[in-house]
Design a protein around this motif. Structure first.
Motif, PDB file in Angstrom:
ATOM      1  N   PHE A 108       0.913  -1.020  -0.253  1.00  0.00           N
ATOM      2  CA  PHE A 108      -0.266   0.200   0.072  1.00  0.00           C
ATOM      3  C   PHE A 108       0.831   1.380   0.290  1.00  0.00           C
ATOM      4  N   VAL A 109       0.750   2.121  -1.372  1.00  0.00           N
ATOM      5  CA  VAL A 109       1.430   3.330  -0.960  1.00  0.00           C
ATOM      6  C   VAL A 109       0.518   4.554  -1.085  1.00  0.00           C
ATOM      7  N   PRO A 110       0.750   5.250   0.364  1.00  0.00           N
ATOM      8  CA  PRO A 110      -0.273   6.034   0.517  1.00  0.00           C
ATOM      9  C   PRO A 110       0.464   7.859  -0.112  1.00  0.00           C
ATOM     10  N   TYR A 111      -0.956   8.519  -0.382  1.00  0.00           N
ATOM     11  CA  TYR A 111      -0.668   9.734  -0.637  1.00  0.00           C
ATOM     12  C   TYR A 111       0.871  10.553  -1.351  1.00  0.00           C
ATOM     13  N   THR A 112       1.203   9.562  -2.173  1.00  0.00           N
ATOM     14  CA  THR A 112       2.257  10.600  -2.834  1.00  0.00           C
ATOM     15  C   THR A 112       2.662   8.729  -3.597  1.00  0.00           C
ATOM     16  N   ASP A 113       2.810   9.633  -4.420  1.00  0.00           N
ATOM     17  CA  ASP A 113       4.531   8.431  -5.377  1.00  0.00           C
ATOM     18  C   ASP A 113       5.614   8.214  -5.233  1.00  0.00           C
ATOM     19  N   ASP A 114       6.010   9.035  -4.300  1.00  0.00           N
ATOM     20  CA  ASP A 114       7.676   9.170  -4.307  1.00  0.00           C
ATOM     21  C   ASP A 114       7.313   8.402  -2.835  1.00  0.00           C
ATOM     22  N   ARG A 115       7.399   7.083  -2.880  1.00  0.00           N
ATOM     23  CA  ARG A 115       8.037   5.978  -2.565  1.00  0.00           C
ATOM     24  C   ARG A 115       8.874   6.092  -0.931  1.00  0.00           C
ATOM     25  N   ARG A 116      10.276   6.526  -1.471  1.00  0.00           N
ATOM     26  CA  ARG A 116      10.912   7.374  -0.211  1.00  0.00           C
ATOM     27  C   ARG A 116      11.020   8.133   0.766  1.00  0.00           C
ATOM     28  N   GLN A 117       9.252   9.082   0.529  1.00  0.00           N
ATOM     29  CA  GLN A 117       9.223   9.677   1.332  1.00  0.00           C
ATOM     30  C   GLN A 117       8.664   8.895   2.908  1.00  0.00           C
ATOM     31  N   LEU A 118       8.305   7.389   2.256  1.00  0.00           N
ATOM     32  CA  LEU A 118       8.179   6.389   3.707  1.00  0.00           C
ATOM     33  C   LEU A 118       8.501   5.961   4.239  1.00  0.00           C
ATOM     34  N   THR A 119       8.367   6.392   5.647  1.00  0.00           N
ATOM     35  CA  THR A 119       9.465   5.915   6.814  1.00  0.00           C
ATOM     36  C   THR A 119       8.889   4.774   7.866  1.00  0.00           C
ATOM     37  N   LYS A 120       7.299   4.964   7.026  1.00  0.00           N
ATOM     38  CA  LYS A 120       6.236   4.025   8.798  1.00  0.00           C
ATOM     39  C   LYS A 120       5.356   3.157   7.755  1.00  0.00           C
ATOM     40  N   ASP A 121       4.615   2.579   8.352  1.00  0.00           N
ATOM     41  CA  ASP A 121       3.208   1.729   7.408  1.00  0.00           C
ATOM     42  C   ASP A 121       2.494   1.214   8.280  1.00  0.00           C
ATOM     43  N   THR A 122       2.921   1.140   9.925  1.00  0.00           N
ATOM     44  CA  THR A 122       2.090   1.344  10.703  1.00  0.00           C
ATOM     45  C   THR A 122       0.649   1.836  10.643  1.00  0.00           C
ATOM     46  N   ILE A 123      -0.685   1.370  11.271  1.00  0.00           N
ATOM     47  CA  ILE A 123      -1.919   1.974  11.542  1.00  0.00           C
ATOM     48  C   ILE A 123      -1.956   2.355  11.959  1.00  0.00           C
ATOM     49  N   LEU A 124      -2.838   2.638  12.941  1.00  0.00           N
ATOM     50  CA  LEU A 124      -3.729   2.631  14.693  1.00  0.00           C
ATOM     51  C   LEU A 124      -5.666   2.868  14.313  1.00  0.00           C
ATOM     52  N   VAL A 125      -5.724   1.498  14.294  1.00  0.00           N
ATOM     53  CA  VAL A 125      -7.031   1.633  14.716  1.00  0.00           C
ATOM     54  C   VAL A 125      -7.738   1.678  16.128  1.00  0.00           C
ATOM     55  N   THR A 126      -8.821   2.539  16.475  1.00  0.00           N
ATOM     56  CA  THR A 126      -9.612   2.416  17.516  1.00  0.00           C
ATOM     57  C   THR A 126     -10.529   1.879  16.883  1.00  0.00           C
ATOM     58  N   GLY A 127     -10.997   0.829  18.073  1.00  0.00           N
ATOM     59  CA  GLY A 127     -12.700   0.263  17.677  1.00  0.00           C
ATOM     60  C   GLY A 127     -12.318  -0.671  16.532  1.00  0.00           C
ATOM     61  N   GLY A 128     -11.441  -1.546  17.134  1.00  0.00           N
ATOM     62  CA  GLY A 128     -11.338  -2.316  15.211  1.00  0.00           C
ATOM     63  C   GLY A 128     -11.948  -4.260  15.970  1.00  0.00           C
ATOM     64  N   ALA A 129     -12.479  -3.933  17.339  1.00  0.00           N
ATOM     65  CA  ALA A 129     -13.070  -5.378  18.066  1.00  0.00           C
ATOM     66  C   ALA A 129     -14.614  -5.259  17.510  1.00  0.00           C
ATOM     67  N   GLY A 130     -14.813  -3.971  16.899  1.00  0.00           N
ATOM     68  CA  GLY A 130     -16.811  -3.612  17.237  1.00  0.00           C
ATOM     69  C   GLY A 130     -16.747  -4.945  15.582  1.00  0.00           C
ATOM     70  N   PHE A 131     -17.785  -4.523  14.899  1.00  0.00           N
ATOM     71  CA  PHE A 131     -18.284  -4.454  13.983  1.00  0.00           C
ATOM     72  C   PHE A 131     -17.408  -4.121  12.174  1.00  0.00           C
ATOM     73  N   ILE A 132     -17.796  -2.649  12.180  1.00  0.00           N
ATOM     74  CA  ILE A 132     -17.265  -2.709  11.466  1.00  0.00           C
ATOM     75  C   ILE A 132     -15.647  -2.385  11.315  1.00  0.00           C
ATOM     76  N   GLY A 133     -14.757  -1.680  12.575  1.00  0.00           N
ATOM     77  CA  GLY A 133     -14.367  -2.444  12.916  1.00  0.00           C
ATOM     78  C   GLY A 133     -13.078  -3.485  12.936  1.00  0.00           C
ATOM     79  N   SER A 134     -13.716  -4.462  12.994  1.00  0.00           N
ATOM     80  CA  SER A 134     -13.512  -5.786  12.779  1.00  0.00           C
ATOM     81  C   SER A 134     -13.138  -6.340  11.399  1.00  0.00           C
ATOM     82  N   ASN A 135     -14.411  -5.806  10.916  1.00  0.00           N
ATOM     83  CA  ASN A 135     -13.952  -6.227   9.127  1.00  0.00           C
ATOM     84  C   ASN A 135     -12.781  -5.498   8.908  1.00  0.00           C
ATOM     85  N   PHE A 136     -12.651  -4.219   9.032  1.00  0.00           N
ATOM     86  CA  PHE A 136     -11.777  -3.241   8.238  1.00  0.00           C
ATOM     87  C   PHE A 136     -10.382  -3.773   8.522  1.00  0.00           C
ATOM     88  N   VAL A 137     -10.121  -4.243  10.184  1.00  0.00           N
ATOM     89  CA  VAL A 137      -8.785  -5.037  10.233  1.00  0.00           C
ATOM     90  C   VAL A 137      -8.624  -6.323   9.316  1.00  0.00           C
TER      91      VAL A 137
END
Ligand code: NAD
Ligand code: DAU
Length: 391
Positions: free
Chosen positions: A22-51
């Motif tokens: 997944f290459v977010p927000y930019t075409d310049d891959r060199r800019q990416l130093t992080k790839d973790t996302i923090l999800v809240t509510g990811g054990a609920g209905f939509i959140g767990s489907n999302f995860v």
């Protein structure tokens, strides 16, 4: 309060293959130093489907912050057991100190905020928890996000996003001939739930306007699909129909909702996170307006087809009209042309096929159903339906 890891995996092994990078927000891959996302509510209905969906479609690490209230269920994520790229942390989003520590520790490139009290009937019975989690909790997340974001390097600041998952209910109710809600429809929330979500949307907007925090907001219509807690219309009706119990329709049953299969909501959120314009809001809908009574009769027919009743007659006979929900919004409809035009997103699932898959899922997942229908669930059913008069 337990704010330790609910299930700890090791860190992602070097070289773990991703299904799709997944290459977010930019075409310049060199800019990416992080790839973790923090999800809240990811054990609920939509959140767990999302995860679950994220792990298949993207595969970068997810820190999942969830208080595991009655609506949150670690079992939704059982298929990720032993998956080092997912960590579920039991934590209240109102706990600023722990939220700050988690951001500092995991250095996410984005936050996707699902955590909320989400059931309209419960917000009528006890609004206080909705104000605490939905308003104060969102404020805490924004404030901690701002502090974290300001300390990032210029390149990481550029990439960071705070995506707030909200609802179409903030716009109030529509008459039969009114145009669908667009992103410029004035806010007119009618239930304590809708008002708390509207307040949170305004806070998100203010943190962008005042502090420059790179936010995105999505306002989505009614979701349905696997792992939805059976207090909401569709799973409640499937399970009652299966068990030969009355099917309680509020009022005349002609209230209209626009239905979206949860996986389509997940793909829309990924799309907005990847390509949405900072500071913008995007309406998300399924183009599937249905009156409640039509949804319920379709469910009855599907359950009859998949689990014929021995001599019990058609499940439609279980339909019972009961006293209406106070302040019940008549109709919701979403104009999703902005997300379609700007970002190319459209729902993939038709309502009839999505509902069929959903009914089948509930029929095949009795163990999950038994696990969520605890004593607290039975108390809620008694409280909400016990004194509701039949019409
Ligand atoms: P849900 O009730 O199924 O799940 C909510 C999750 O949030 C649960 O896992 C719960 O444990 C967690 N949570 C609650 N309070 C918390 C707190 N204080 N700290 C940390 N975690 C907490 O909700 P859902 O239906 O999956 O909805 C998710 C989001 O999407 C909500 O923000 C809701 O407003 C929004 N939304 C829902 C729908 C829908 O049809 N369900 C439609 C549009 C938008
Ligand atoms: O529109 C998006 C919203 O959809 C989300 O923001 C909410 O989190 C989500 O809960 C949902 O709100 P609704 O109030 O529309 O969903 P619910 O499933 O509770 O009800 C759907 C419709 O069915 C509504 O018109 C009320 C009616 N209903 C509901 C229940 C639980 C009944 O007739 N009988 C019932 O027993």
């Amino acid at each position: 309060m337990d704010c330790g890891p609910a299930r700890r995996g090791g860190s992602r092994a070097q070289g773990t293959p991703y299904v799709e990078r997944f290459v977010p927000y930019t075409d310049d891959r060199r800019q990416l130093t992080k790839d973790t996302i923090l999800v809240t509510g990811g054990a609920g209905f939509i959140g767990s489907n999302f995860v679950l969906n994220w792990m298949k479609a993207v595969g970068s690490p997810v820190v999942n912050v969830d208080l595991l209230t009655y609506a949150g269920n670690a079992a939704n994520l059982a298929s990720l057991n032993g998956e080092g790229r997912h960590e579920l942390v039991r934590c209240d989003i109102c706990d600023a100190e722990t939220v700050g520590q988690l951001l500092h520790k995991h250095q996410p490139r984005a936050m996707v905020h699902f955590a909320a009290e989400s059931h309209v009937d419960r917000s009528i019975a006890s609004p206080g928890e909705f104000i605490r989690t939905n308003v104060h909790g969102t404020f805490v997340l924004l404030d901690q996000a701002k502090r974290y974001w300001l300390e990032l390097s210029a390149a990481d600041r550029e990439v960071f996003r705070f995506l707030h998952v909200s609802t179409d209910e903030v716009y109030g109710t529509l008459g039969a001939d009114d145009p669908a809600f667009s992103e410029t429809t004035a806010y007119a929330p009618n239930s304590p739930y809708a008002a708390s979500k509207a307040a949170s949307d305004h806070l998100v907007r203010a943190y962008h306007h005042t502090f420059g925090l790179p936010v995105l907001t999505t306002n989505c219509s009614n979701n349905y699909g696997p792992y939805q807690f059976p207090e909401k219309l569709i799973p409640l009706m499937i399970l009652n129909a299966l068990e030969g119990k009355p099917l309680p329709i509020y009022g005349d049953g002609k209230n209209v909702r626009d239905w979206l299969f949860v996986e389509d909501h997940c793909s829309a959120i990924r799309t907005v996170l990847e390509r949405g314009r900072v500071g913008e809001t995007y309406n998300i809908g399924g183009n599937s307006e249905r009156a409640n009574i039509d949804v319920v009769t379709t469910i009855c027919d599907l359950v009859d087809e998949m689990r014929p009743r021995n001599g019990g007659g058609a499940r439609r006979g279980l339909i019972t009209y009961v006293q209406d929900r106070p302040g019940h919004d008549r109709r919701y409809a979403i104009n999703a042309s902005k997300i379609s035009r700007e970002l190319g997103w459209r729902p993939a699932e038709k309502f009839e096929s999505g509902l069929r898959k959903t009914v089948r899922w509930y029929l095949e997942n009795g163990e999950w159903v038994d696990g969520v229908r605890t004593g607290a669930y039975r108390e809620w059913m008694e409280r909400n339906y016990g004194e509701r008069k039949e019409l």
